[in-house]
Scaffold this motif. Structure first.
Motif, short mmCIF file in Angstrom:
data_model
loop_
_atom_site.label_atom_id
_atom_site.label_comp_id
_atom_site.label_asym_id
_atom_site.label_seq_id
_atom_site.Cartn_x
_atom_site.Cartn_y
_atom_site.Cartn_z
N ALA A 206 0.85 -1.19 0.00
CA ALA A 206 0.00 0.00 0.00
C ALA A 206 0.89 1.24 0.00
O ALA A 206 1.81 1.36 0.79
CB ALA A 206 -0.90 -0.01 1.22
N ASP B 196 -2.50 5.53 -1.19
CA ASP B 196 -3.59 4.65 -0.78
C ASP B 196 -4.05 4.97 0.63
O ASP B 196 -5.25 4.96 0.92
CB ASP B 196 -3.16 3.18 -0.86
N THR B 197 -3.11 5.25 1.50
CA THR B 197 -3.47 5.61 2.88
C THR B 197 -4.28 6.89 2.92
O THR B 197 -5.29 6.99 3.64
CB THR B 197 -2.20 5.77 3.74
N LYS C 67 -6.14 8.05 0.48
CA LYS C 67 -7.46 7.76 -0.09
C LYS C 67 -8.36 7.08 0.93
O LYS C 67 -9.55 7.40 1.04
CB LYS C 67 -7.31 6.87 -1.32
N THR D 217 -7.95 1.85 -4.13
CA THR D 217 -6.73 1.51 -3.41
C THR D 217 -6.45 0.02 -3.56
O THR D 217 -7.33 -0.76 -3.96
CB THR D 217 -6.85 1.86 -1.92
#
Length: 124
Positions: A9, A13-14, A16, A60
């Protein structure tokens, strides 16, 4: 399960996922804060925000993994051999009878212990 390699990740992504959680939390807050509006409108707004948050979360790596898991779970549920109505009714009847029998046995055991206790303490 799929034997695909794990995807790391990224920090995007975090961000999002945090954005998706923030959208859902703000939607729930708005649902209760705007209680003077119609409940139908509030529910539709909340569902729209959950849809937007779900779309953002799906973009993600974690979201795609969850979606793949749900899809493969749906396939596995189709493989289950479900009991027939007759089997379900018979099993339910057996459970009810066993619960009744155990209730009577425990009630008799309680009555016996109560009688013994009353005899020992002299309160009977």
């Amino acid at each position: 399960m799929n034997s695909k390699s794990q995807v790391e990740a990224s920090s995007l992504d975090t961000v999002k996922l945090l954005l998706a959680v923030g959208i859902i939390v703000s939607g729930i807050y708005g649902f209760y804060y705007l209680d003077s509006y119609s409940q139908l409108l509030r529910v539709l707004g909340l569902l729209a925000l959950v849809g937007v948050a779900s779309f953002i979360a799906y973009t993600t790596a974690v979201g795609r993994t969850v979606w793949e898991f749900a899809s493969s779970s749906k396939v596995e549920v189709r493989k289950v051999v479900w009991p027939s109505r007759q089997e379900t009714m018979q099993t339910t009847l057996i459970v009810f009878v066993m619960v009744l029998i155990m209730g009577i046995v425990l009630w008799l055991f309680d009555m016996m212990l109560s009688a013994i206790l009353k005899a020992l303490t002299g309160t009977g």
